[in-house]
Structure formats: C-alpha cells, structure tokens
Motif scaffolding. Structure first.
Motif, mmCIF file in Angstrom:
data_model
loop_
_atom_site.group_PDB
_atom_site.id
_atom_site.type_symbol
_atom_site.label_atom_id
_atom_site.label_comp_id
_atom_site.label_asym_id
_atom_site.label_seq_id
_atom_site.Cartn_x
_atom_site.Cartn_y
_atom_site.Cartn_z
ATOM 1 N N ILE A 169 -0.214 -11.572 -3.717
ATOM 2 C CA ILE A 169 1.061 -12.284 -3.789
ATOM 3 C C ILE A 169 1.124 -13.110 -5.067
ATOM 4 O O ILE A 169 2.151 -13.124 -5.768
ATOM 5 C CB ILE A 169 1.250 -13.194 -2.554
ATOM 6 C CG1 ILE A 169 1.360 -12.347 -1.278
ATOM 7 C CG2 ILE A 169 2.484 -14.083 -2.719
ATOM 8 C CD1 ILE A 169 2.520 -11.391 -1.254
ATOM 9 N N LYS A 170 0.052 -13.796 -5.401
ATOM 10 C CA LYS A 170 0.033 -14.626 -6.609
ATOM 11 C C LYS A 170 0.219 -13.791 -7.865
ATOM 12 O O LYS A 170 0.986 -14.159 -8.769
ATOM 13 C CB LYS A 170 -1.277 -15.413 -6.689
ATOM 14 C CG LYS A 170 -1.406 -16.497 -5.636
ATOM 15 C CD LYS A 170 -2.731 -17.232 -5.764
ATOM 16 C CE LYS A 170 -2.842 -18.357 -4.740
ATOM 17 N NZ LYS A 170 -4.142 -19.061 -4.827
ATOM 18 N N ILE A 171 -0.455 -12.642 -7.917
ATOM 19 C CA ILE A 171 -0.334 -11.759 -9.086
ATOM 20 C C ILE A 171 1.069 -11.203 -9.190
ATOM 21 O O ILE A 171 1.690 -11.215 -10.254
ATOM 22 C CB ILE A 171 -1.364 -10.615 -9.003
ATOM 23 C CG1 ILE A 171 -2.786 -11.164 -9.148
ATOM 24 C CG2 ILE A 171 -1.078 -9.564 -10.073
ATOM 25 C CD1 ILE A 171 -3.862 -10.150 -8.876
ATOM 26 N N TRP A 172 1.609 -10.709 -8.046
ATOM 27 C CA TRP A 172 2.966 -10.148 -8.056
ATOM 28 C C TRP A 172 3.989 -11.198 -8.437
ATOM 29 O O TRP A 172 4.914 -10.911 -9.201
ATOM 30 C CB TRP A 172 3.285 -9.577 -6.682
ATOM 31 C CG TRP A 172 2.644 -8.253 -6.407
ATOM 32 C CD1 TRP A 172 1.754 -7.587 -7.204
ATOM 33 C CD2 TRP A 172 2.836 -7.435 -5.247
ATOM 34 N NE1 TRP A 172 1.382 -6.406 -6.609
ATOM 35 C CE2 TRP A 172 2.028 -6.290 -5.416
ATOM 36 C CE3 TRP A 172 3.595 -7.571 -4.102
ATOM 37 C CZ2 TRP A 172 1.970 -5.276 -4.469
ATOM 38 C CZ3 TRP A 172 3.547 -6.568 -3.148
ATOM 39 C CH2 TRP A 172 2.747 -5.428 -3.335
ATOM 40 N N LEU A 173 3.822 -12.402 -7.907
ATOM 41 C CA LEU A 173 4.791 -13.456 -8.192
ATOM 42 C C LEU A 173 4.761 -13.823 -9.674
ATOM 43 O O LEU A 173 5.815 -14.010 -10.297
ATOM 44 C CB LEU A 173 4.491 -14.679 -7.323
ATOM 45 C CG LEU A 173 5.559 -15.770 -7.271
ATOM 46 C CD1 LEU A 173 6.917 -15.198 -6.874
ATOM 47 C CD2 LEU A 173 5.145 -16.867 -6.304
#
Length: 199
Positions: A169-173
């Motif tokens: 999620i952090k990478i995608w965000l």
C-alpha cells in the motif's frame, strides 16, 4: 465455506460430472464435497476476501451444474476444467469490481458539492482540476488516494480493507501520488496556455 472432503481420482470425478450433466443432485453433492476446498482456495487467492469467495464458490458450482455436459475428459482433467471455471468466475468479479462505483468513488464524486461552497473562483478551479486528475488514475490506485486523503484511513486500515500488505500500500500510494503530480502539472500547463491564448 467449502465442506472438507478427500480429493477423488480423475476417473471418479469424470464419472461424477457425467452424472451431474444428467441432473443427478446426489452426484453433484458428492462432487462439491470432494472438490470445493481446492476451488475455494483458487477463488480466495484471487479475490482475497472470504465473504466474497464464499459467494463466488457458489456461483462456480452453479456454472459447473449448468455446463457439466460440456466437460470432455479427452481434452482436460475434471479438476483442471472446474478450476478454470472457478478462476474465470473470480476474475469476472475483479473486473466488475473495478468498473462499478464504490464508496471511494462516492467520496470523489462528493468533491464538487464541497467546491460549490468555495469562496473564490480559483479555489473552485483547483478542486475541478484535482478531480479531473484523480479520474485519470487507475480505479484501484485512485481508491488508494481517496481512502488515504479524503476518507482519512491509515495505511494499515487500507491494507485490511484491500487485503494487501501494508508495504505494498505504501509503495502504491507513493507511486500514485507521483503520477497524480504529473497529471496536475500537465493540467496546470493546459490552463496556463489557455490563459495566454485569451490575452
């Protein structure tokens, strides 16, 4: 949830499918008990939600019941044939989910009403450009931004809601925000050129 049961051999499963194609409900029950754990695992691996996987498993077996007569043991094994139906059923749902409105989309669509209360034309235009750029994002990535910055969810809450790891999620965000920034820069350039053309 699938009913625990031992996996039967290829010949036994083929025989059961033949019986199911003739409307044998008892054979269908035995087939479900023998194969549902494996098919459930396939569906769950794709949709990552147990409640949804339960519904899709039922849809899978409805399709098996309706199309059992199409099974050809000379072309594939019975388990491969049923696994393909389960996989397609789950993939169909992921495509439907990506195209239908969600709570995140509702939050995005609510932005214009908030903007009508803005006191300046510039503020309204900024909101319009932001909304337009958000709509250019992939639906799943747009949902991340809306959940994080419109609905105020934490990365951990988003991870639980989507079934994805927090690190993902952090990478995608981060990547989505970079993409959104590029769209905003492009939009700002279009507006600037339009203003120059009016002068």
């Amino acid at each position: 949830m699938p009913t625990p049961g031992g996996m039967l051999g290829r010949q036994q499963l083929s025989s059961m499918l033949g019986e199911v194609s003739r409307g044998d409900r008892a054979a269908f029950t035995r087939l479900y008990e023998a194969t549902s754990p494996k098919l459930y695992a396939i569906v769950l691996r794709i949709v990552r939600r147990r409640d949804l996987a339960d519904d899709l498993l039922q849809e899978t077996y409805l399709r098996i019941w309706q199309h059992a007569g199409q099974f050809n043991p000379l072309r594939s094994s019975p388990m491969t044939w049923m696994a393909t139906i389960a996989r397609n059923c789950a993939l169909d749902e992921t495509r439907r989910a990506a195209s239908r409105p969600t709570e995140d989309d509702a939050a995005l669509l609510a932005l214009p009403s908030d903007c009508t209360r803005c006191t300046t034309y510039e503020a309204t235009e900024d909101a319009r450009r932001l909304r337009a750029c958000l709509e250019r994002l992939d639906p799943e990535r747009r949902a991340l931004v809306v959940r994080a910055y419109c609905l105020g969810l934490t990365r951990e809450e988003i991870a639980r809601a989507t079934g994805r790891p927090v690190a993902t999620i952090k990478i995608w965000l981060r990547r989505t925000l970079l993409e959104l920034g590029r769209h905003l820069d492009e939009e700002a350039g279009v507006v600037a050129n339009a203003k120059l053309g009016q002068e």
